[in-house]
Design a protein around this motif. Structure first.
Motif, mmCIF file in Angstrom:
data_model
loop_
_atom_site.group_PDB
_atom_site.id
_atom_site.type_symbol
_atom_site.label_atom_id
_atom_site.label_comp_id
_atom_site.label_asym_id
_atom_site.label_seq_id
_atom_site.Cartn_x
_atom_site.Cartn_y
_atom_site.Cartn_z
ATOM 1 N N SER A 99 0.829 -1.216 0.000
ATOM 2 C CA SER A 99 0.000 0.000 0.000
ATOM 3 C C SER A 99 0.856 1.255 0.000
ATOM 4 C CB SER A 99 -0.962 -0.001 1.197
ATOM 5 O OG SER A 99 -1.757 -1.155 1.167
ATOM 6 N N PRO A 100 1.893 1.327 0.860
ATOM 7 C CA PRO A 100 2.779 2.505 0.771
ATOM 8 C C PRO A 100 3.414 2.642 -0.616
ATOM 9 C CG PRO A 100 3.237 1.268 2.782
ATOM 10 C CD PRO A 100 2.230 0.465 1.998
ATOM 11 N N HIS A 126 -7.704 -3.725 -5.343
ATOM 12 C CA HIS A 126 -7.216 -3.537 -3.975
ATOM 13 C C HIS A 126 -7.636 -2.171 -3.449
ATOM 14 C CE1 HIS A 126 -4.213 -2.858 -0.700
ATOM 15 N NE2 HIS A 126 -4.604 -4.090 -0.438
ATOM 16 N N HIS A 129 -6.141 1.027 -4.592
ATOM 17 C CA HIS A 129 -6.359 1.493 -5.972
ATOM 18 C C HIS A 129 -7.504 2.516 -6.026
ATOM 19 C CE1 HIS A 129 -4.532 -2.563 -7.542
ATOM 20 N NE2 HIS A 129 -3.721 -1.879 -6.767
ATOM 21 N N SER A 213 -6.346 -7.981 -6.343
ATOM 22 C CA SER A 213 -6.148 -8.892 -5.209
ATOM 23 C C SER A 213 -6.927 -10.180 -5.397
ATOM 24 C CB SER A 213 -6.641 -8.237 -3.918
ATOM 25 O OG SER A 213 -5.935 -7.063 -3.681
ATOM 26 N N HIS A 241 0.106 -9.658 -6.289
ATOM 27 C CA HIS A 241 -0.270 -11.068 -6.153
ATOM 28 C C HIS A 241 0.552 -11.993 -7.034
ATOM 29 C CE1 HIS A 241 -3.712 -12.269 -3.629
ATOM 30 N NE2 HIS A 241 -3.707 -10.979 -3.405
ATOM 31 N N THR A 264 4.181 -6.107 -3.869
ATOM 32 C CA THR A 264 4.598 -6.548 -2.540
ATOM 33 C C THR A 264 5.651 -7.617 -2.766
ATOM 34 O OG1 THR A 264 2.867 -8.217 -2.521
ATOM 35 C CG2 THR A 264 2.356 -6.149 -1.420
ATOM 36 N N HIS A 266 5.930 -10.353 -0.450
ATOM 37 C CA HIS A 266 5.677 -11.480 0.460
ATOM 38 C C HIS A 266 4.597 -12.442 -0.024
ATOM 39 C CE1 HIS A 266 3.624 -7.720 1.650
ATOM 40 N NE2 HIS A 266 2.556 -8.488 1.780
#
Ligand code: PLP
Length: 463
Positions: A99-100, A126, A129, A213, A241, A264, A266
């Motif tokens: 998000s950041p 997400h 967005h 997402s 994702h 991301t 992770h």
């Protein structure tokens, strides 16, 4: 372990319980994964002690000789993992998370109240967005920028029939859908690019965002590029994702068409919790993305980078270039196809009718069920997945589906056959949910729970 158990046995005990939970459950949350011990070692290292505001060679504090070495290595590996030419693409590896990273891009290239278009959250997009409801600007993105979401195509051969019944009375639609053998009611479930094009021509956004997402298909990047070019908008892909799948080239490559790609680290990429922003080095629409994005990260929105995360990410990006990683990502996709086929065989309706990637979205409304009920019952059975809204839901508060992802259990060694069993277990849980809904006595549910508490059910012996 020893040090923590002495210094703080309470926290040690909580970590141990969480570790056990992770091992005991069938982990099917599409955004989760099990990172490696090597990554966790780097994340739990001395790198956490150092302040290093700025970029390699241009820091605000001394003592950054080794941190510079690390961040440069991380950048090089990030570009290599995504097959990028360092003359054309740059990367910032400091974003604290997904998000950041997204907000940093908006800060870099937009002015407050500029217009953006991303996939609507109830259709798989997400929060970051630009999600908003008619009553509330929920995401900070929609507070600071004007958001006009695009959506999936819900049209079908039976639309007019559904529309007609809808006009008669809302509940009729409910009954009809709940009871229906009319598979025709299924929507296409693909992004409605025609509508995106029409809306973009009217709304004239400065930024169009691809990525989701909960979207089981590839985005049509060439089409989105055309739409963005026609209105003079930047095109960004949030590949959070699917970044692992992109690195392994098992899905379409967003870098060919987008100006900026965020992620991301992770999820399918299987690294530590963090984020990255890739940007074109040549100016786009007159903007020098490199300096705009680097400045938005620091000093715009962040302070000191989390060097321990960057350490873990650097390790992850080495893994991501290995042949084993490619094999793993191929298996993620094959497993997802096996899961999808089995669910279809069992009579389930999947949004878009299948999957190109690591997740499926099951529409439970034809069974008269909602996602929350099924999520709960499966959780009692040590199966972790999440309720998810599906296109056509009348209320975001009662999501009509579940999202099932394959990356985590593939890391644990699951193959197609295991995912066929997983579909069967889910099916069993859904049947229980249906009976519970008809409020049959709890006894069958209790039997079921006894069964799932047994080692066989949680497949402990298989992983
Ligand atoms: N972008 C997408 C597409 C996501 O699915 C997510 C998280 O689920 C994010 C961004 C946000 O990532 P984070 O939770 O790291 O802020």
């Amino acid at each position: 372990d020893h040090v923590l158990s002495e210094a703080d046995p309470e926290v040690r005990a909580i970590i141990d319980k969480e570790k056990q939970r992770q091992f005991r459950h069938l982990e099917l949350i599409a955004s989760e994964n099990f990172t490696s011990r090597a990554v966790m070692e780097a994340v739990g290292s001395h790198l956490t002690n150092k302040y290093s505001e700025g970029l390699p060679g241009k820091r605000y504090y001394g003592g950054n000789e080794y941190i510079d070495e690390l961040e440069i290595l991380c950048q090089q590996r990030a570009l290599a993992a995504f097959h990028l030419d360092g003359k054309k693409w740059g990367v910032n590896v400091q974003p604290l998370s997904g998000s950041p990273a997204n907000f940093e891009v908006y800060t870099a290239i937009l002015n407050p109240h500029d217009r953006i278009m991303g996939l609507d959250l109830p259709h798989g997009g997400h929060l970051s967005h630009g999600f908003m409801t008619p009553k509330r600007r929920v995401s900070g993105t929609s507070i600071y920028f004007e958001s006009m979401p695009y959506r999936l195509d819900e049209s079908t051969g039976a639309t007019s029939l559904l529309g007609y019944i809808g006009l008669v009375k809302d509940e009729c639609v409910d009954m009809f859908v709940a009871d229906s053998k009319f598979a025709l009611l299924s929507h296409t479930g693909l992004v409605d690019y025609d509508m995106l094009e029409k809306t973009a021509n009217l709304f004239r956004p400065k930024l169009i965002i691809a990525g989701a997402s909960a979207y089981p298909r590839d985005f049509d990047y060439p089409r989105m590029r055309k739409i963005a070019d026609a209105v003079g908008a930047f095109l960004m892909m949030d590949m959070a994702h699917i970044s692992g799948l992109v690195a392994a080239s098992v899905v379409a490559d967003p870098f060919e068409y987008c100006d900026i790609v965020t992620t991301t680290t992770h999820k399918s990429l299987r690294g530590p919790r963090g984020g990255m922003i890739f940007f074109k080095k040549d100016p786009v629409l007159g903007v020098d993305l490199e300096s705009a994005i680097n400045n938005a990260v620091f000093p715009g929105l962040q302070g000191g980078p989390h060097n321990h995360t960057i350490g873990g990410l650097t390790v992850c990006l080495k893994h991501a270039q290995s042949p084993e990683f490619k094999t793993y990502q191929n298996q993620v996709v094959s497993n997802c196809r096996a899961l999808a086929s089995r669910l279809i065989e069992l009579g389930y309706k999947l949004v878009s009718g299948g999957s190109d990637n690591h997740l499926v979205l099951v529409d439970l409304r034809p069974l008269g069920l909602d996602g929350a009920r099924v999520e709960k019952i499966l959780e009692m059975a040590s199966i972790t997945l999440n309720k998810n809204s599906v296109p056509g839901d009348k209320s975001a508060l009662v999501p009509g589906g579940i999202r099932i992802g394959t990356p985590a259990m593939t890391t644990r060694g699951f193959t197609e056959l295991d995912f066929i069993s997983t579909a069967d277990f889910i099916h069993e849980g859904v049947q229980i949910a249906r009976e519970a809904k008809r409020s049959v006595s709890g006894s069958k549910l209790q039997d079921f729970m006894k069964f799932v508490a047994s080692p066989d059910f949680s497949l402990m012996d298989r992983v």
